[in-house]
Motif scaffolding. Structure first.
Motif, PDB file in Angstrom:
ATOM      1  N   UNK A 203       0.850  -1.188   0.000  1.00 50.81           N
ATOM      2  CA  UNK A 203       0.000   0.000   0.000  1.00 50.81           C
ATOM      3  C   UNK A 203       0.889   1.243   0.000  1.00 50.81           C
ATOM      4  N   UNK A 204       0.900   2.021  -1.094  1.00 50.46           N
ATOM      5  CA  UNK A 204       1.738   3.221  -1.132  1.00 50.46           C
ATOM      6  C   UNK A 204       1.333   4.279  -0.117  1.00 50.46           C
ATOM      7  N   UNK A 205       0.156   4.118   0.495  1.00 53.24           N
ATOM      8  CA  UNK A 205      -0.231   5.053   1.556  1.00 53.24           C
ATOM      9  C   UNK A 205       0.813   5.069   2.679  1.00 53.24           C
TER      10      UNK A 205
ATOM     11  N   UNK B 192       9.619  -1.258 -12.442  1.00 48.54           N
ATOM     12  CA  UNK B 192       9.077   0.047 -12.858  1.00 48.54           C
ATOM     13  C   UNK B 192       8.010   0.581 -11.907  1.00 48.54           C
ATOM     14  N   UNK B 193       7.492  -0.285 -11.019  1.00 44.23           N
ATOM     15  CA  UNK B 193       6.413   0.161 -10.144  1.00 44.23           C
ATOM     16  C   UNK B 193       6.433  -0.408  -8.746  1.00 44.23           C
ATOM     17  N   UNK B 194       7.502  -1.096  -8.349  1.00 46.86           N
ATOM     18  CA  UNK B 194       7.729  -1.602  -6.987  1.00 46.86           C
ATOM     19  C   UNK B 194       6.864  -2.804  -6.628  1.00 46.86           C
ATOM     20  N   UNK B 195       5.575  -2.798  -6.989  1.00 44.46           N
ATOM     21  CA  UNK B 195       4.667  -3.863  -6.586  1.00 44.46           C
ATOM     22  C   UNK B 195       4.220  -4.685  -7.800  1.00 44.46           C
TER      23      UNK B 195
ATOM     24  N   UNK C 261      -4.956  -8.141  -4.005  1.00 43.93           N
ATOM     25  CA  UNK C 261      -4.026  -7.611  -3.006  1.00 43.93           C
ATOM     26  C   UNK C 261      -3.315  -6.358  -3.520  1.00 43.93           C
ATOM     27  N   UNK C 262      -3.104  -5.401  -2.601  1.00 42.95           N
ATOM     28  CA  UNK C 262      -2.273  -4.243  -2.881  1.00 42.95           C
ATOM     29  C   UNK C 262      -2.966  -3.126  -3.636  1.00 42.95           C
ATOM     30  N   UNK C 263      -2.217  -2.034  -3.782  1.00 45.53           N
ATOM     31  CA  UNK C 263      -2.665  -0.871  -4.545  1.00 45.53           C
ATOM     32  C   UNK C 263      -1.511  -0.424  -5.433  1.00 45.53           C
ATOM     33  N   UNK C 264      -1.794   0.130  -6.594  1.00 50.84           N
ATOM     34  CA  UNK C 264      -0.701   0.547  -7.481  1.00 50.84           C
ATOM     35  C   UNK C 264       0.035   1.772  -6.958  1.00 50.84           C
ATOM     36  N   UNK C 265       1.293   1.851  -7.319  1.00 50.19           N
ATOM     37  CA  UNK C 265       2.118   3.019  -7.021  1.00 50.19           C
ATOM     38  C   UNK C 265       1.918   4.039  -8.139  1.00 50.19           C
ATOM     39  N   UNK C 266       1.592   5.260  -7.766  1.00 49.20           N
ATOM     40  CA  UNK C 266       1.393   6.333  -8.731  1.00 49.20           C
ATOM     41  C   UNK C 266       2.744   7.008  -8.979  1.00 49.20           C
TER      42      UNK C 266
ATOM     43  N   UNK D  20       9.757   6.538 -11.301  1.00 47.33           N
ATOM     44  CA  UNK D  20       9.125   5.257 -11.599  1.00 47.33           C
ATOM     45  C   UNK D  20       8.218   5.370 -12.814  1.00 47.33           C
ATOM     46  N   UNK D  21       7.681   4.234 -13.219  1.00 47.13           N
ATOM     47  CA  UNK D  21       6.792   4.188 -14.379  1.00 47.13           C
ATOM     48  C   UNK D  21       7.539   3.674 -15.607  1.00 47.13           C
ATOM     49  N   UNK D  22       6.926   2.772 -16.328  1.00 46.19           N
ATOM     50  CA  UNK D  22       7.560   2.229 -17.537  1.00 46.19           C
ATOM     51  C   UNK D  22       7.686   3.334 -18.574  1.00 46.19           C
ATOM     52  N   UNK D  23       8.905   3.525 -19.083  1.00 41.75           N
ATOM     53  CA  UNK D  23       9.175   4.621 -20.002  1.00 41.75           C
ATOM     54  C   UNK D  23      10.416   4.282 -20.805  1.00 41.75           C
ATOM     55  N   UNK D  24      10.765   5.129 -21.801  1.00 41.01           N
ATOM     56  CA  UNK D  24      12.017   4.889 -22.532  1.00 41.01           C
ATOM     57  C   UNK D  24      13.251   4.942 -21.642  1.00 41.01           C
TER      58      UNK D  24
END
Length: 599
Positions: A295-297, A347-350, A364-369, A516-520
């Motif tokens: 949970x990124x919270x 790219x997003x930890x979880x 389970x879980x929540x995405x990382x923004x 973070x985040x999938x990118x070039x």
């Protein structure tokens, strides 16, 4: 002169036994304490001070150690000893502190880091960590626990430093020595449960509640009647390590078991208090949570409704990489092992981010923004005390994996976007196990631990005789690092590789970027069937061949890198064969890794 205080809200009378020696029920003159409101009792003793032994007696009962004792020289069942933290002559006045976000952590267990198993002996190995490129030394728990040896997660005197490690002043010496070398210190602290022996807290007050259940039984009382002082016991105890011992960070164990339905969660309360202390002492203070919630919270500010931690452990990164390189699929590894899971965590930890987990049999879980959270807020690793020590025989990945696979795993984590962590000895591929060991003096408890451990793994198909006896001193001794290993052969080669990776991380901005985040600029590509993958980090490419055959791996340029075609090799590891770079294709021998920079 010393003022003794204790919280005992249900007692009708309290005495402090001053000058007690031996077991707390023996000796010592008793001084009647005065009720001072709110369940607190106090007494001023003129001829007491630093080094004075004492214990508390409730309603004429046996003398018990102080719940807030800093010094238990005779163990959790013995008397407490007054410790004046201000006596220490610190030399770290110019220490600026270290922000744990983005730092390189090194997790060590005091009792097995050196043969002596003390804090002072550990100081003798700090220069190794400086040369390695570490920034923060993370100590497994040092709170006092029964016996000579143990992991530290059975602590019962949560304000005290385990005496066989050297006691409280030894911790001050250790932190001061770290700061003198430019190393920060993170202390692992456990507030979700106490150990099964030497826990006298229930005699003093409502420290536990039946309102909630945890994996260890009844929960610490954070929201039931009497919780105010229990919360203060936790929060003040945590802040004390940061203030009186100059510790830079705390790793809070299994915070998902800190069950708290209060309007302000105890973690949020601690984070706000730690921020105030940071302003007071003029250096950053970092709180790192071990959380099973994905949970990124956890790392969102308390003032915005989060828990206020600066970072949290990212087990999914470990699980994804470990399952991919080992092929293990038992237990929670059943959810991992695909190239896609590695791409997701890098790219997003979880991996579990609001998705279904077959192992848990639930979403389970929540995405990382990535617009709110950065990689530095997640601590990543390929090994830690849990992932090694909770295996039946405590075997490390280095016991079975080829050196090139170990080197590849290290490159993915140490050059990834997170705050990386090494487990002691990992940097040279230590072949020594790290096993589960205890030293409970109570023979019945010792036998229960021994039987329980063997029964647990027997149910998973292990021969009970193959599971080390936790109470056998040889189990601890087998877990001590062998400092001869990194001086030659594979050990020396892997140590040089880890040093090179951390040098690159320290000097190359693309390899410190924690967006973070999938990118070039951040991605994982590969061929799962062929057994290779590439971690994209800006202009850098980390190419890993996990297969037992040589592979030609393209270093795809993508849209994020401009310039002439071609690449330069900046680091490589192969134990059999040569790494060769032609244009933007790298030829990797079996079980090899290369780091290249695109031009």
């Amino acid at each position: 002169m010393h003022v003794f205080t204790v919280w005992a809200p249900d007692a009708t009378g309290v005495e402090v036994a001053v000058g007690a020696s031996g077991a707390p029920a023996e000796g010592g003159r008793r001084v009647t304490m005065d009720a001072s409101g709110g369940g607190w009792w106090s007494a001023t003793v003129e001829d007491a001070g630093h080094g004075t032994d004492y214990a508390f007696s409730l309603d004429g009962g046996p003398a018990r150690p102080d719940p807030r004792s800093a010094w238990q020289p005779e163990g959790p069942d013995g008397p407490s000893r007054v410790f004046d933290a201000s006596r220490f002559a610190w030399s770290d006045g110019a220490w600026p502190g270290v922000d744990g976000r983005g730092a390189v952590f090194y997790e060590l267990h005091v009792g097995t880091f050196t043969p002596e198993g003390t804090l002072d002996a550990a100081v003798g190995r700090l220069d190794h960590l400086v040369d390695l490129g570490v920034q923060v030394v993370e100590l497994l728990p040092v709170a006092a626990f029964p016996g000579r040896w143990g992991w530290g997660y059975d602590g019962v005197d949560l304000w005290a430093v385990h005496h066989p490690y050297g006691g409280p002043e030894a911790l001050q010496r250790f932190v001061d020595a770290c700061h003198a070398r430019g190393l920060g210190v993170c202390l692992d602290v456990v507030y979700n449960h106490l150990g099964p022996a030497g826990n006298y807290l229930p005699e003093f007050g409502p420290y536990f509640t039946d309102e909630h259940e945890t994996p260890w039984g009844t929960a610490v009382n954070l929201d039931a009647p009497g919780a105010r002082e229990v919360r203060a016991f936790v929060v003040e105890g945590a802040l004390r390590w940061l203030r009186d011992f100059h510790v830079d960070a705390l790793r809070l164990d299994a915070v998902h078991a800190l069950v708290d339905d209060s309007p302000v969660h105890v973690l949020a309360e601690l984070s706000l208090r730690a921020a105030d202390l940071s302003d007071e002492v003029g250096r950053p203070l970092t709180l790192v949570a071990e959380s099973d919630l994905n949970d990124p919270r956890m790392v969102e500010p308390a003032v915005e409704g989060g828990y206020g931690m600066q970072a949290q452990w990212a087990d999914d990164v470990h699980h994804a990489v470990h399952a991919l390189v080992t092929g293990e699929r038992q237990g929670y590894y059943v959810d991992f092992g695909s190239l896609e899971s590695v791409r997701a965590v890098m790219t997003g930890a979880f991996w579990h981010a609001g998705t279904y987990s077959p192992f848990r049999e639930q979403v389970w879980g929540r995405p990382v923004d990535p617009t709110r959270h950065r990689g530095g807020s997640f601590v990543a690793y390929t090994s830690n005390h849990d992932q090694v020590g909770n295996r039946a025989t405590g075997d490390r990945p280095s016991a079975t994996l080829p050196g090139g696979v170990l080197a590849g795993s290290a490159a993915l984590v140490l050059l990834g976007p997170f705050s990386p962590m090494l487990f002691m000895g990992e940097e040279w591929g230590a072949r020594t196990p790290w096993q589960f060991f205890t030293d409970f003096p109570d023979p019945e408890l010792a036998e229960a631990v021994r039987t329980g451990r063997r029964s647990e793994f027997s149910s998973h198909g292990w021969d009970a005789e193959d599971v080390p006896d936790p109470q056998d001193p040889a189990t601890r001794d087998a877990s001590v690092l062998d400092w001869d290993e990194p001086t030659s052969g594979r050990g020396a080669a892997l140590l040089a590789w880890h040093r090179r990776l951390l040098e690159l991380r320290a000097t190359e901005g693309d390899l410190r970027d924690d967006v973070l985040g999938r990118s070039p600029s951040l991605d994982v590509v590969g061929d799962e069937d062929a057994g290779w993958l590439v971690l994209v980090r800006g202009a850098f490419r980390v190419a890993v061949n996990l297969s037992d055959r040589a592979r030609e791996v393209p270093l795809e340029r993508g849209a994020g890198v401009e310039g002439e075609s071609g690449a330069e090799l900046v680091a490589s590891y192969a134990e059999d064969g040569e790494v060769a770079l032609e244009g933007e294709v790298v030829r990797l021998p079996a079980h090899a890794v290369a780091v290249a920079r695109l031009r």
